[in-house]
Write a protein that holds these residues in place. Structure first.
Motif, PDB file in Angstrom:
ATOM      1  N   ALA A  96       0.922  -1.466  -0.121  1.00 48.57           N
ATOM      2  CA  ALA A  96      -0.147  -0.120   0.454  1.00 48.57           C
ATOM      3  C   ALA A  96       1.260   1.232   0.068  1.00 48.57           C
ATOM      4  CB  ALA A  96      -0.796  -0.062   1.122  1.00 48.57           C
ATOM      5  N   GLU A  97       2.141   1.340   0.886  1.00 47.59           N
ATOM      6  CA  GLU A  97       3.188   1.701   0.662  1.00 47.59           C
ATOM      7  C   GLU A  97       3.800   2.645  -0.177  1.00 47.59           C
ATOM      8  OE1 GLU A  97       7.549   2.962   3.041  1.00 47.59           O
ATOM      9  OE2 GLU A  97       5.753   2.154   3.534  1.00 47.59           O
ATOM     10  N   MET A  98       3.969   1.350  -1.110  1.00 50.70           N
ATOM     11  CA  MET A  98       4.563   1.854  -2.443  1.00 50.70           C
ATOM     12  C   MET A  98       3.981   2.157  -3.620  1.00 50.70           C
ATOM     13  SD  MET A  98       7.258  -1.981  -2.212  1.00 50.70           S
ATOM     14  CE  MET A  98       7.528  -2.347  -3.309  1.00 50.70           C
ATOM     15  N   GLN A  99       2.249   1.956  -2.982  1.00 53.85           N
ATOM     16  CA  GLN A  99       1.346   1.905  -4.141  1.00 53.85           C
ATOM     17  C   GLN A  99       1.374   3.141  -4.313  1.00 53.85           C
ATOM     18  OE1 GLN A  99      -0.106   0.554  -6.812  1.00 53.85           O
ATOM     19  NE2 GLN A  99      -1.312   2.389  -7.531  1.00 53.85           N
ATOM     20  N   LEU A 100       1.436   3.981  -3.016  1.00 50.80           N
ATOM     21  CA  LEU A 100       0.873   5.622  -2.915  1.00 50.80           C
ATOM     22  C   LEU A 100       2.525   6.571  -2.979  1.00 50.80           C
ATOM     23  CD1 LEU A 100      -0.633   5.677   1.117  1.00 50.80           C
ATOM     24  CD2 LEU A 100      -1.677   5.918  -1.799  1.00 50.80           C
ATOM     25  N   ILE A 101       3.551   6.394  -2.750  1.00 49.97           N
ATOM     26  CA  ILE A 101       4.641   6.493  -3.939  1.00 49.97           C
ATOM     27  C   ILE A 101       4.471   6.359  -5.522  1.00 49.97           C
ATOM     28  CG2 ILE A 101       7.176   5.824  -3.858  1.00 49.97           C
ATOM     29  CD1 ILE A 101       7.248   5.211  -1.356  1.00 49.97           C
ATOM     30  N   TYR A 102       3.883   5.276  -5.439  1.00 47.57           N
ATOM     31  CA  TYR A 102       3.763   5.489  -6.580  1.00 47.57           C
ATOM     32  C   TYR A 102       2.545   6.042  -8.027  1.00 47.57           C
ATOM     33  CZ  TYR A 102       2.844   3.034 -11.879  1.00 47.57           C
ATOM     34  OH  TYR A 102       2.432   2.826 -13.136  1.00 47.57           O
ATOM     35  N   GLN A 103       1.552   6.293  -6.905  1.00 52.32           N
ATOM     36  CA  GLN A 103       0.461   7.002  -7.223  1.00 52.32           C
ATOM     37  C   GLN A 103       1.008   8.537  -7.741  1.00 52.32           C
ATOM     38  OE1 GLN A 103      -2.866   6.258  -5.198  1.00 52.32           O
ATOM     39  NE2 GLN A 103      -3.694   4.545  -6.135  1.00 52.32           N
ATOM     40  N   ALA A 104       1.958   9.133  -6.096  1.00 52.52           N
ATOM     41  CA  ALA A 104       2.381   9.780  -6.370  1.00 52.52           C
ATOM     42  C   ALA A 104       3.178  11.109  -7.165  1.00 52.52           C
ATOM     43  CB  ALA A 104       2.918  10.214  -4.810  1.00 52.52           C
ATOM     44  N   LYS A 105       3.984   9.642  -8.354  1.00 54.50           N
ATOM     45  CA  LYS A 105       5.129  10.399  -9.076  1.00 54.50           C
ATOM     46  C   LYS A 105       4.213   9.843 -10.500  1.00 54.50           C
ATOM     47  CE  LYS A 105       8.966  10.181  -6.087  1.00 54.50           C
ATOM     48  NZ  LYS A 105      10.110  10.155  -5.947  1.00 54.50           N
ATOM     49  N   HIS A 106       3.414   9.299 -10.407  1.00 54.83           N
ATOM     50  CA  HIS A 106       2.589   8.764 -11.982  1.00 54.83           C
ATOM     51  C   HIS A 106       1.753   9.670 -12.373  1.00 54.83           C
ATOM     52  CE1 HIS A 106       5.361   5.804 -11.178  1.00 54.83           C
ATOM     53  NE2 HIS A 106       5.403   5.689 -12.725  1.00 54.83           N
TER      54      HIS A 106
END
Length: 709
Positions: A275-285
């Motif tokens: 979930a944390e990695m998904q949030l990081i991904y969403q913040a940069k994509h």
């Protein structure tokens, strides 16, 4: 006689032997009683954890130590009489009977557990260890047992079993041999015995990309005498899936301070980490295309700058913008536009080989960060490829759409030495491509930055001008060329800047449309012009019809009709004194919606005119459905009459079209007598242009009226 003596002797010896045996048995029983009394004294003093018991050959309890009260809350007599009632179920009674039977048979057996009720009603667990007692002749006498209270152990084990926290006890040796692991290691699909037996080493399940760092950190913590540390890393479960764990470890040391064991708790944090990695991904994509967004793009540009400083190479920023894409969104809807964006991004990705990053900034803006480039031809090849893949039409919901690109380019380090500067300059180059006609590309020059700054200053000044009443209106008369009578005036905005003087609308209207400032400008024009028209009529000056130019953006504002109705009412102007002009090009951006809005305006008694007619490629099918009253021939067709035969033919066609559609027609930009005569001869008697008057302020209009009166 001898036989009698022998018989007596034998009998005496036998009797003595019996007496000795009886005495020995007495001594044994006495000794046993003494020993048992000592034993009982010892066990009666054991509290809290153990109690002792005995039951006879019939399976009835004959003794229980006092500590049964401390553990289960029962008095000894109470327990001896009713212990069967306290067992939690009949299965446990059967289990005890089974072990009792085996003990009577002399069958060796291990300890076993039972569940029993405390006097307060709570459940307790006991571990029973029993031994059978037999007489010398092998006859079963009784069973002695020790009951250990293991309730807390069971509860802890149940907590561990139902918890995601796994307990590990590793030896501080190579590969970290496991001395203990809790059963809930099964959540990863492993059997605890595989670790305890050495079949699986814990180090073997750690992700190969993490094992070196983990080992190094453990060695570092061990050497620096740090006894507690936390690590987050990946392991493989038994199915080969990657799982994230939170490992909190305490080091046990010997007297020399050497590490002997590692006591660790491991928590599965896979869901949290993903979930944390998904949030990081969403913040940069970008959500729509999954391409890197502006945040990630700027990071990568900065990385390229850092690498370039070390290796001395160039790279490029290519800024892409779709031409007239707003018209697509306005006419087809944003869902339709989103599908084009998605397909375009796929086309870009599939055709690019020598790029570092393809990013979407938002809307219809994309940016390409190239790999190192040796010469400009590399950039040109990318641009040609982009244009080539966009030549193919987009077919969405059976609708065919063609999209062209305006492209701007900046090169590092020539055009900037920071990520922000390079992106800004490529953006400026893209806008220059749009200003130069669209569907083209431009490389950045310093002049573009100057132009962009001018736009920013201009936008700020427009806002200031609205607040400080720097805008004024000029009015240009519209005349019936046959009678010479004034039939109307067109309100034209001018900007009386305190420093730059009178500024032409051609310099600020396009910027106002691009920034949304056209909305307050249009409303100021309507209010000011309508007030002036009412004043003229009150003076007895019949100025005809007031023509006001409106942008399509104004008409599409949600509150436009409410605002317009309130304005007409508050000013006190009659609807038949007002005519709204909308350019042909703007109407055709979304003809269906334009028809809907214009119909509502027409129903209010307001006349409507299409301005700059002939320049917008309007469809006759749409034109006949527009609720319009007048066509206005664009000045571009008038200025070369009578020298340009094509313009003359186009003008005659427009006049003929207006007659066929039962519309009025007026020509603007008429400056010569020849132009006026041509128009009148071909059926266009309404004229606007310098041949009669230039645009002038309200006072000059009044003086002109008084002169002709």
């Amino acid at each position: 006689m001898i036989d009698i003596i022998n018989i007596y002797f034998i009998s005496s010896v036998l009797a003595l032997s019996i007496v000795i045996l009886i005495y020995r048995d007495y001594l044994y029983q006495k000794k046993l009683i003494i020993s048992e009394n000592k034993y009982r004294t010892l066990i009666e003093n054991v509290k809290h954890t153990y109690f002792f018991y005995r039951y006879n050959k019939d399976g009835n309890f004959t003794y229980v130590s006092n500590s049964v009260y401390d553990i289960l809350g029962y008095e000894t007599n109470e327990f001896l009489c009713h212990y069967n009632r306290y067992l939690t179920n009949n299965q446990i009674n059967k289990l005890m009977n089974k072990y009792f039977y085996n003990a009577k048979q002399g069958i060796p057996q291990s300890s076993y557990n039972i569940e029993i009720y405390h006097k307060d009603g709570s459940k307790h667990w006991l571990e029973l260890t029993e031994t059978a007692e037999f007489s010398k002749d092998g006859t079963f006498i009784s069973i002695d047992g020790i009951a250990k209270d293991i309730t807390e152990n069971i509860r802890v084990n149940n907590l561990i079993a139902n918890s995601k926290t796994i307990l590990f006890y590793w030896e501080a040796k190579e590969n970290w041999p496991v001395s203990y692991v809790s059963n809930n290691i099964s959540i990863f699909g492993y059997n605890p015995q595989d670790f305890l037996s050495g079949k699986i080493h814990f180090s073997s399940i750690i992700h190969p990309d993490d094992i070196k760092d983990i080992t190094k950190e453990v060695e570092c913590f061990t050497e620096e005498c740090i006894d507690t540390f936390v690590q987050v890393y990946r392991i493989f479960d038994n199915d080969g899936n990657i799982r994230w764990i939170d490992d909190r470890t305490t080091i046990e040391r010997n007297l020399k301070g050497e590490a002997t064991f590692y006591l660790g708790t491991i928590l599965d944090i896979t869901e949290q980490k993903e979930a944390e990695m998904q949030l990081i991904y969403q913040a940069k994509h970008d959500e729509l295309t999954n391409l890197p967004n502006k945040t990630l793009l700027l990071d990568r540009i900065q990385n390229s700058i850092t690498k370039s400083k070390n290796s001395n190479f160039k790279f490029g920023i290519i800024f892409i913008d779709f031409d007239r894409f707003k018209e697509v969104n306005d006419s087809m809807g944003h869902k339709f536009g989103d599908k084009i964006i998605i397909e375009a991004s796929e086309r870009f990705k599939n055709c690019m080989t020598n790029i570092n990053t393809l990013s979407r900034l938002g809307g219809d803006e994309f940016v390409i960060l190239t790999d190192r480039i040796e010469e400009s031809s590399t950039i040109l090849n990318i641009i040609q490829t982009l244009k080539k893949v966009m030549k193919k039409s987009f077919i969405i919901n059976e609708q065919q759409v063609y999209i062209t690109l305006s492209i701007g380019v900046s090169i590092y380090p020539k055009d900037g030495d920071t990520a922000g500067t390079l992106l800004k300059n490529s953006d400026a180059a893209m806008f220059q491509a749009k200003d130069d006609g669209r569907n083209t590309y431009r490389f950045y020059t310093e002049e573009m930055t100057s132009k962009a700054l001018d736009h920013i200053v201009m936008e700020t000044n427009i806002r200031k001008g609205l607040k400080e009443d720097e805008f004024i209106l000029h009015y240009q008369p519209q005349v019936d060329a046959i009678t010479g009578k004034l039939v109307g005036v067109e309100a034209l905005i001018r900007w009386q800047h305190p420093i730059m003087g009178l500024i032409s609308p051609y310099k600020f209207i396009p910027l106002a449309e691009r920034t949304g400032l056209i909305i307050p400008l249009d409303r100021w024009v309507m209010k000011t012009a309508m007030k002036q028209m009412v004043k003229w009529y009150e003076m007895g000056f019949n100025a005809g019809v007031l023509s006001i130019n409106l942008s399509i953006q104004q008409l599409e504002e949600d509150d436009f009709l409410v605002m317009f109705d309130e304005l007409i009412k508050s000013v006190g102007i009659k609807p038949e004194w007002v005519e709204l002009e909308i350019t042909e090009g703007q109407l055709m951006k979304n003809p269906k919606k334009s028809i809907e809005i214009l119909t509502k305006i027409s129903e209010r008694g307001i006349e409507l005119a299409i301005d700059d007619f002939g320049t917008g490629y309007s469809s006759l099918a749409y034109l006949k459905n527009f609720p319009i009253n007048k066509l206005k021939i664009d000045r571009s067709f008038i200025k070369d009459i009578p020298n340009d035969k094509d313009d003359m033919e186009i003008t005659k066609s427009i006049i003929s079209l207006s007659k066929n559609l039962n519309l009025s027609v007026i020509a603007e930009g008429v400056e010569t007598l020849a132009q006026k005569d041509f128009l009148v001869k071909n059926g266009c008697k309404y004229i606007q242009g310098y041949i009669y008057a230039k645009p002038m302020d309200s006072e000059d209009i009044e003086n002109l009226w008084l002169k002709h009166q």
